[in-house]
Design a protein around this motif. Structure first.
Motif, PDB file in Angstrom:
ATOM      1  N   ILE A  43      15.356  -4.343   4.605  1.00 54.76           N
ATOM      2  CA  ILE A  43      14.223  -5.188   4.238  1.00 54.76           C
ATOM      3  C   ILE A  43      14.204  -5.345   2.719  1.00 54.76           C
ATOM      4  CG2 ILE A  43      11.761  -5.602   4.546  1.00 54.76           C
ATOM      5  CD1 ILE A  43      13.170  -5.137   7.177  1.00 54.76           C
ATOM      6  N   CYS A 103      12.444  -6.468  -0.173  1.00 58.40           N
ATOM      7  CA  CYS A 103      11.063  -6.885  -0.425  1.00 58.40           C
ATOM      8  C   CYS A 103      10.962  -7.738  -1.693  1.00 58.40           C
ATOM      9  CB  CYS A 103      10.152  -5.657  -0.562  1.00 58.40           C
ATOM     10  SG  CYS A 103      10.133  -4.613   0.913  1.00 58.40           S
ATOM     11  N   LEU A 121       6.953 -12.654  -0.221  1.00 57.34           N
ATOM     12  CA  LEU A 121       6.965 -12.400   1.220  1.00 57.34           C
ATOM     13  C   LEU A 121       5.582 -11.968   1.705  1.00 57.34           C
ATOM     14  CD1 LEU A 121      10.351 -10.485   1.666  1.00 57.34           C
ATOM     15  CD2 LEU A 121       9.872 -12.887   2.152  1.00 57.34           C
ATOM     16  N   ASN A 137       6.038 -12.345   7.173  1.00 56.15           N
ATOM     17  CA  ASN A 137       7.461 -12.455   6.819  1.00 56.15           C
ATOM     18  C   ASN A 137       8.151 -11.102   6.951  1.00 56.15           C
ATOM     19  OD1 ASN A 137       6.711 -14.713   4.067  1.00 56.15           O
ATOM     20  ND2 ASN A 137       7.243 -15.202   6.194  1.00 56.15           N
ATOM     21  N   LEU A 138       7.508 -10.066   6.457  1.00 58.04           N
ATOM     22  CA  LEU A 138       8.088  -8.724   6.488  1.00 58.04           C
ATOM     23  C   LEU A 138       8.213  -8.209   7.918  1.00 58.04           C
ATOM     24  CD1 LEU A 138       6.031  -7.376   3.471  1.00 58.04           C
ATOM     25  CD2 LEU A 138       8.524  -7.678   3.487  1.00 58.04           C
ATOM     26  N   ARG A 139       7.197  -8.461   8.728  1.00 57.45           N
ATOM     27  CA  ARG A 139       7.272  -8.061  10.134  1.00 57.45           C
ATOM     28  C   ARG A 139       8.431  -8.774  10.828  1.00 57.45           C
ATOM     29  NH1 ARG A 139       0.778  -8.779  11.277  1.00 57.45           N
ATOM     30  NH2 ARG A 139       0.107  -6.667  10.615  1.00 57.45           N
ATOM     31  N   ALA A 181      13.929  -0.144   3.009  1.00 57.60           N
ATOM     32  CA  ALA A 181      13.042  -1.119   2.358  1.00 57.60           C
ATOM     33  C   ALA A 181      13.201  -1.008   0.847  1.00 57.60           C
ATOM     34  CB  ALA A 181      11.590  -0.883   2.766  1.00 57.60           C
ATOM     35  N   LEU A 184       9.714  -1.672  -2.219  1.00 60.11           N
ATOM     36  CA  LEU A 184       8.572  -1.738  -1.314  1.00 60.11           C
ATOM     37  C   LEU A 184       7.258  -1.930  -2.052  1.00 60.11           C
ATOM     38  CD1 LEU A 184       7.772  -1.671   1.643  1.00 60.11           C
ATOM     39  CD2 LEU A 184       7.737   0.827   1.537  1.00 60.11           C
ATOM     40  N   VAL A 218       5.492  -5.688  -2.383  1.00 59.36           N
ATOM     41  CA  VAL A 218       4.814  -6.433  -1.313  1.00 59.36           C
ATOM     42  C   VAL A 218       3.474  -5.783  -0.964  1.00 59.36           C
ATOM     43  CG1 VAL A 218       6.983  -7.294  -0.382  1.00 59.36           C
ATOM     44  CG2 VAL A 218       6.064  -5.127   0.470  1.00 59.36           C
ATOM     45  N   PHE A 256       2.142  -3.297   4.577  1.00 57.99           N
ATOM     46  CA  PHE A 256       3.463  -3.123   5.200  1.00 57.99           C
ATOM     47  C   PHE A 256       3.905  -1.670   5.105  1.00 57.99           C
ATOM     48  CE2 PHE A 256       8.208  -3.607   5.113  1.00 57.99           C
ATOM     49  CZ  PHE A 256       8.336  -3.995   6.440  1.00 57.99           C
TER      50      PHE A 256
END
Length: 245
Positions: A22, A24, A28, A32-34, A72, A75, A78, A82
C-alpha cells in the motif's frame, strides 16, 4: 530510503507469503486505501468500500492459505482511520498467525501512535541504527558507480567524510546528499552550505531506483503490527533486513 526498503521487502517475501503493498499518498481517500488493500487480497470479489476492512474480511472468505504481510509505506500521509482499521484487523486475527503488518512513517507520528495504542499487544517499533561512516562511503560510491560517475566520485572522495559527518548516520540524508553531489559535485567545495539546505536543493534529475538497491538492509523507521513477519517468516527475515548475521 523507506520506500525502497518497502519495495524490496515485498520482493523478498514474495513466495513465502502473500504481500500487499500500500503506497500511501495524501491524495488517497479512505475508500481508495481500502480498495488497494482488497484488490490485492481478494481479486475478483465484490466489496462495499463504505465498510471497514475488518467488517469486509469478516463477511468474505479469504481464499489464499498463505500468510499475509501488509506493507504500508508512509502511512502517516493518509487519514488516520486507515491505520486504525489495520490495527483492528491485527486484533481480530491475533493468535491466528495469518496477518502481519509492516508500516513506515515519520518518527513523531510513530511515537504518537505508540502512545495512543500503548495498551495494545499488537504494536511494536523498530528504529534502524545509524549508518557508520565506512558504510556511508560505500553507499555513495555504489550510487556514483551505478550512474557511470565513478571518476567524479574519485575526485570528491577526499572531501566526502566531512560532508557525510553532517548526515549524522541518517540514511535519508545520506541518500539526499548523494543525489545532490551526483547532480552538482561542485557543492562538495562549498564549506558554508548547511546540510539541511543542501538536501533540499532541486537536483534536476529523477531518482533512479537502481542506485539504491543496496539499501534493502536498512530501515529508517518501522512500525510493526501483529508481531511483524517473524511469526511466519522466521527470525532470519528481520536479521536480513537489519543486516544481521
Amino acid at each position: 530510503g523507506r520506500t525502497t526498503m518497502c519495495e524490496q521487502t515485498v520482493n523478498l517475501v514474495d513466495g513465502k507469503c502473500l504481500p500487499l503493498f500500500i503506497p500511501c499518498r495524501k491524495d488517497l481517500t479512505l475508500e481508495n486505501l481500502r480498495e488497494l488493500f482488497l484488490q490485492q487480497l481478494l481479486p475478483g470479489q465484490q466489496w462495499d468500500l463504505s465498510n471497514r476492512l475488518a467488517d469486509t474480511l469478516a463477511a468474505l472468505h479469504i481464499p489464499t492459505p498463505q500468510k499475509i504481510l501488509v506493507v504500508a509505506d508512509d502511512l502517516d500521509e493518509v487519514v488516520s482511520t486507515f491505520f486504525d482499521e489495520l490495527v483492528q484487523i491485527a486484533n481480530d486475527f491475533q493468535g491466528q498467525n495469518r496477518f502481519s503488518f509492516l508500516a513506515t512513517g515519520h518518527p513523531l507520528w510513530a511515537q504518537s501512535k505508540l502512545e495512543e495504542y500503548k495498551s495494545s499487544e499488537v504494536l511494536g517499533e523498530w528504529q534502524m541504527p545509524l549508518v557508520p561512516m565506512e558504510e556511508a562511503m560505500q553507499v555513495v560510491k555504489t550510487a556514483f558507480s551505478a550512474q557511470g560517475l565513478l571518476p567524479i566520485y574519485k575526485e570528491i572522495n577526499g572531501k566526502l567524510p566531512y560532508r557525510l559527518e553532517q548526515c549524522q548516520g541518517n540514511l535519508g540524508r545520506i541518500l539526499k546528499l548523494t543525489e545532490l553531489l551526483m547532480a552538482k559535485p561542485d557543492k562538495i567545495e562549498d564549506q558554508n552550505i548547511a546540510l539541511d539546505d543542501a538536501v533540499n536543493l532541486e537536483v534536476g534529475r529523477k531518482k533512479k531506483r537502481s542506485t539504491v538497491v543496496i539499501f534493502i538492509t536498512v530501515v529508517c523507521l518501522v512500525i510493526a503490527l501483529a508481531c511483524m513477519a517473524p511469526l511466519f517468516l522466521g527470525g532470519s527475515f528481520l536479521k536480513g533486513i537489519f543486516g544481521g548475521k
